[in-house]
Enzyme design. Sequence first.
Site, PDB file in Angstrom:
ATOM      1  N   SER A   1      42.129  37.751  21.886  1.00  0.00           N
ATOM      2  CA  SER A   1      42.062  36.181  21.796  1.00  0.00           C
ATOM      3  C   SER A   1      43.645  35.866  22.305  1.00  0.00           C
ATOM      4  O   SER A   1      44.227  36.036  22.560  1.00  0.00           O
ATOM      5  CB  SER A   1      40.912  36.284  21.502  1.00  0.00           C
TER       6      SER A   1
ATOM      7  N   HIS B   1      33.115  38.182  23.366  1.00  0.00           N
ATOM      8  CA  HIS B   1      34.570  38.291  23.377  1.00  0.00           C
ATOM      9  C   HIS B   1      35.279  39.481  22.996  1.00  0.00           C
ATOM     10  O   HIS B   1      34.800  39.858  20.860  1.00  0.00           O
ATOM     11  CB  HIS B   1      34.473  37.020  22.724  1.00  0.00           C
TER      12      HIS B   1
ATOM     13  N   ASP C   1      32.606  37.105  29.188  1.00  0.00           N
ATOM     14  CA  ASP C   1      33.000  37.206  28.019  1.00  0.00           C
ATOM     15  C   ASP C   1      33.166  35.458  28.061  1.00  0.00           C
ATOM     16  O   ASP C   1      33.692  34.625  28.883  1.00  0.00           O
ATOM     17  CB  ASP C   1      35.175  37.314  27.930  1.00  0.00           C
TER      18      ASP C   1
END
Length: 519
Positions: free
Chosen positions: A234, A486, A459
Site C-alpha cells: 500500500s 487489499h 483491490d
Amino acid sequence: MSFSTRRSWMAVGVLLPLITLSACSPPTEQQKTQPARPSAELASFYGQKLAFGPCGDYATTPADAKLFTSGKTFECARLRVPLDYDDPDGKTAQIALLRVPARGASMGSLLLNSGGPGGAGMQFAVLTAGALARSPITERFDLIGFDPRGVGASEPAVDCLTDGELRSGELPYEFIVSAGTYTEADTRRLVERCAERSGGEQALAAIASRDTVRDMDVLRAALGDKQLNFFGQSYGTRIGTLYAEAFPRNVRAMILDGAVEPGLGLADRRLSQYAGFQRSFDQMAADCAKRPDCPLGADPSQATKIFQDSVRPLLKRPVPAGDGRRLSYDDAVNAVIGGLYAREAWPAITAGIAEVRAGRGDKLRQLGEAVSPSDGSGGNFVEANYAIACMDEERLTPRQVDEFEGRIHKVAPFVDSGRGVGGARDGCEFWPAKPKPAYPLPDRIEGVAPTLTISITGDPSTPYDAGVKLAEVLGGKVLAVDGEQHTILSSGKSACVNDIAATYLTTLQTPTGDSRCAL
C-alpha cells in the site's frame, strides 16, 4: 486521510498454481555498480554501528509489549539520522527497528513497510515473520521492520491529541470527506496541538516520505547491505518507489504489493480510491442480496440509497454503541470503508447496517475500532497518517475542497451525507512547512534493478491498473492476482504469491507475462 493497510481482516487464499518464472538474466552494469558514496557530512550516520538488544522497551502499546517479547530471536535497535538532512550537524532523530534473523544462512536484510502512512514497521516484521514462517523469505533474509520517522517507537513521534480527545472525536483529522462543518480555527488548533506535543514545528517539517527514504538508505548501510531488498505494501509502495527514484543504483530487489497510483496528484488519486470503494460496496451489496435477510435489499442497484437512508439519520441522532458510547454518521461510514478492505469483513458490515436500522451501533463501532482504534491502543497511527500526508500532498484551498468533495460524492455516492458541499477544509492548511510532494512520479525511473509489483484485480483501495502503471514506471514486472482484498503477501495465505515472491527475492527471477494467482 488515507486509509491504512493495518487491518484485522485477512482473506483466505485459494490458489491457482501458475508459477512460471523468466530465466535469470545476467547482471546489468547497474547491478554491478557499487552504491553511491554518502557525502562527507553524512558519513558518520552511514558508518554507525547498530546496537541490537531486547525489544521490550520499544513497545508503545500493550499489544506491542506482548508481541515484542513473544520471540527469543527478536532484536531491536535505534538508528541515528539527521532530523533535517539539509542541516546534518543539527538536531537528530532516532528510528526504531526490529530484526527477525533469518532461519538459515542469511542473504542480507529485507526492509519492510506495512502501509499507511503511519503504519508501524516493528510489529509488521513480527507478524510477517509468523505468516511466512515456512517461506524461503524468512529462511534466507533478516526481516527488518522499522517505524518510519514520526511513527511508533521512533523519536520524535507525532502526538497531536490525548487518548480522551481521540475517543471523543473533538478534533478530527479528516476535514474533507466528513459530514461536519469546520473553520480555520479548527484546523489551526489541530496543527498547534501537533507541534506542541510532537517536538515543535521543526519536527513536523521533517516528516515527509522523502525524508523517510533517506533514512532507509542510511539504515541499509548501517545494516551492512551494499544494496537494498525491500517489501512494501500500500503506502509502502510509495516510499519504495521514491527510494528507487532517489537511489536507483542501491536497489537489489523490491516487492511492491497494492500499488498507489504513481502518476496522479492528491485529488485524482483519492477520486480513484473512492471509486474503488464504491465498486467494492456494490460487490458487497450484490453478495448480500443473495440472502433473504440482507439489510441492503434484494436489488443491488438500490443498495446505495438504502444505505444512505439507514445512516443519514445518524447525522442528527447518533445511536447507542455500548459502554456509554454512540455511533455517529462519520463513525458508521468510516467503519464500512475500513471493512471494505477485505471480502471476509463483508458479513460484519451488513450485520452492522442491520443493527443500525434497529437503533444500535455496537457492531459498526466494533468494526471501526478493529480497523482504526481511537483509544490509543493502536499507537499513533492516526496522528502520523495525518502528519505525513500534510508533508507529502498538495494543499487545497476551501474552494478546491468544495469541488473535490462534490466529485467524491459522484464517484462514491454511498459516502454522500446528503448535506451537499461546504464546511469542509484541508486539515493541513496551517502546517508549518511547505510539502515535499511525493506524487506524481516520473513516467519512467531509469537504472533500477528488476522489480516485482503485486496487484489484485478487485483491490478496493489501490486499483489493479495502478500496479500495472507502477511496474511500467520502474521497468519491472507485475503479478496479477484475482481476488477481492487489499494486499496479500504479508498474510502468507497464497502459496502461489508466496512462491513467486520468494523465488524473485532469492534468485532475482521475475514472473513471465502469463503468471497469475487467485485468492
